[in-house]
Design an enzyme around this catalytic site. Sequence first.
Site, mmCIF file in Angstrom:
data_model
loop_
_atom_site.group_PDB
_atom_site.id
_atom_site.type_symbol
_atom_site.label_atom_id
_atom_site.label_comp_id
_atom_site.label_asym_id
_atom_site.label_seq_id
_atom_site.Cartn_x
_atom_site.Cartn_y
_atom_site.Cartn_z
ATOM 1 N N HIS A 98 0.853 -1.195 0.000
ATOM 2 C CA HIS A 98 0.000 0.000 0.000
ATOM 3 C C HIS A 98 0.885 1.240 0.000
ATOM 4 C CE1 HIS A 98 -3.263 -2.803 1.643
ATOM 5 N NE2 HIS A 98 -3.474 -2.590 0.356
ATOM 6 N N GLU A 133 1.757 3.650 2.992
ATOM 7 C CA GLU A 133 2.267 3.065 4.244
ATOM 8 C C GLU A 133 3.791 3.132 4.236
ATOM 9 O OE1 GLU A 133 0.201 -0.736 4.327
ATOM 10 O OE2 GLU A 133 -1.743 0.270 4.192
ATOM 11 N N ARG A 155 -3.285 4.665 -2.167
ATOM 12 C CA ARG A 155 -3.114 3.316 -1.600
ATOM 13 C C ARG A 155 -2.757 2.251 -2.650
ATOM 14 N NH1 ARG A 155 -5.388 -0.287 2.514
ATOM 15 N NH2 ARG A 155 -6.461 -2.081 1.609
ATOM 16 N N HIS A 168 2.763 -3.981 6.503
ATOM 17 C CA HIS A 168 1.789 -2.911 6.247
ATOM 18 C C HIS A 168 1.816 -1.941 7.434
ATOM 19 C CE1 HIS A 168 -0.686 -4.660 2.840
ATOM 20 N NE2 HIS A 168 0.062 -5.700 3.166
ATOM 21 N N GLU A 177 1.140 -5.290 10.852
ATOM 22 C CA GLU A 177 0.719 -3.886 10.783
ATOM 23 C C GLU A 177 1.624 -3.116 11.734
ATOM 24 O OE1 GLU A 177 -1.466 -2.596 8.742
ATOM 25 O OE2 GLU A 177 -2.847 -4.203 8.167
HETATM 26 O O1 0X9 Z 1 -6.691 -4.362 4.471
HETATM 27 C C1 0X9 Z 1 -5.532 -4.745 4.258
HETATM 28 O O2 0X9 Z 1 -5.129 -5.073 3.142
HETATM 29 C C2 0X9 Z 1 -4.545 -4.818 5.429
HETATM 30 N N1 0X9 Z 1 -4.690 -3.655 6.267
HETATM 31 S S1 0X9 Z 1 -4.209 -2.173 5.724
HETATM 32 O O3 0X9 Z 1 -4.673 -1.177 6.680
HETATM 33 N N2 0X9 Z 1 -2.621 -2.109 5.718
HETATM 34 O O4 0X9 Z 1 -4.718 -1.956 4.395
HETATM 35 C C3 0X9 Z 1 -4.830 -6.046 6.264
HETATM 36 C C4 0X9 Z 1 -4.806 -7.366 5.553
HETATM 37 C C5 0X9 Z 1 -4.832 -8.508 6.523
HETATM 38 N N3 0X9 Z 1 -5.041 -9.748 5.874
HETATM 39 C C6 0X9 Z 1 -6.246 -10.371 5.832
HETATM 40 N N4 0X9 Z 1 -7.251 -9.969 6.565
HETATM 41 N N5 0X9 Z 1 -6.347 -11.389 5.005
HETATM 42 ZN ZN ZN Z 2 -1.616 -2.000 3.933
#
Ligand code: 0X9
Ligand code: ZN
Length: 309
Positions: free
Chosen positions: A68, A71, A122, A192, A263
């Site tokens: 992203h 980030e 993003r 991330h 994260e």
């Molecule tokens: O939403 C996302 O892609 C990730 N969070 S972010 O705030 N960096 O965009 C989290 C992804 C975690 N993975 C799964 N839930 N599969």
């Molecule tokens: Zn992310």
Amino acid sequence: AYNMDWTSYHRLSDIYAFLTYLNTTYPKLVQLTQIGTSYEKRPLYVLRISSSSSPGTRPAIWIDGGFHAREWISPAVVTYIIQQLVEVPANANLFSNVDWYIMPVMNPDGYEYTHTNDRYWRKTRSVSSTSTCRGVDPNRNFAFKWGGMSTSSDPCSDLYKGTKAFSEPETLAMSNFIIGKSKQIKLYLTFHSYGQTILVPYGYDVVYPPDYNELLALADNASTKFVKYEYTVGNSAALLYPVAGSSDDWAKSIGIKYSYTVELPDDGTEGFALSPSEILPVCQDFFPALDVFATKVATCCGAATTTTA
Ligand code: 0X9
Ligand code: ZN
């Protein structure tokens, strides 16, 4: 030669100059490979770190950053990890039994766009055939449960899944490279921000793989190394929210036993705009956890060439 530092966020050209410098300076230890080209024709780089006389035969850890674009702490931490592994002799034990494949910026077009046009971009920067909106969420574009929860079919959405799994040159190149090394790679780690969590698969829904407790225990163990920032460990979908088509689930689905999304800090106080004075503390706080992962990978899953059921 480019002297990297972790007191400010760097442009892509600085990061790539640093990778090139390492490749030239430490030819026995590192190998820089261009695994593809982004939508806007920037190179996609993976750096291998291996002290083996026949690299590719040891169990390995994959690390990526920069999915992203906004980030920024993610490529910063990943480049710090590279620097520590390659240039600090005391860290040589981390690769005495394990090879590392590290891709610091998987979405270089988006990363540059956040520096030149929109700090909070993003996605990738690919052009849609049906909309003037650009970009696909690379973490909705992987070929496992593609198009499920928390994804969008709208090219204008920040969660746009793309026209098909691996529609993006970045996700396609990365996944093909990993598949080529999937007998060797035992741990997948993707950085991330933000939130200070280690997320354990699956994440497409609250679903637990049979070996979930082993994955959780290793992440819990790694998290004991954190001193300055408090991280929470738990199932992705339960702790955060369900996300389908993400890279962590896909890595698990192709048989990479240990797969995590980190994260990074902060907790949301500054969020994506984390101040540059926090970069080094975040990097230094995280790095010791890698020893826990490397120690496990060295023995967890058999030799690199062994196929496990
Ligand atoms: O939403 C996302 O892609 C990730 N969070 S972010 O705030 N960096 O965009 C989290 C992804 C975690 N993975 C799964 N839930 N599969
Ligand atoms: Zn992310």
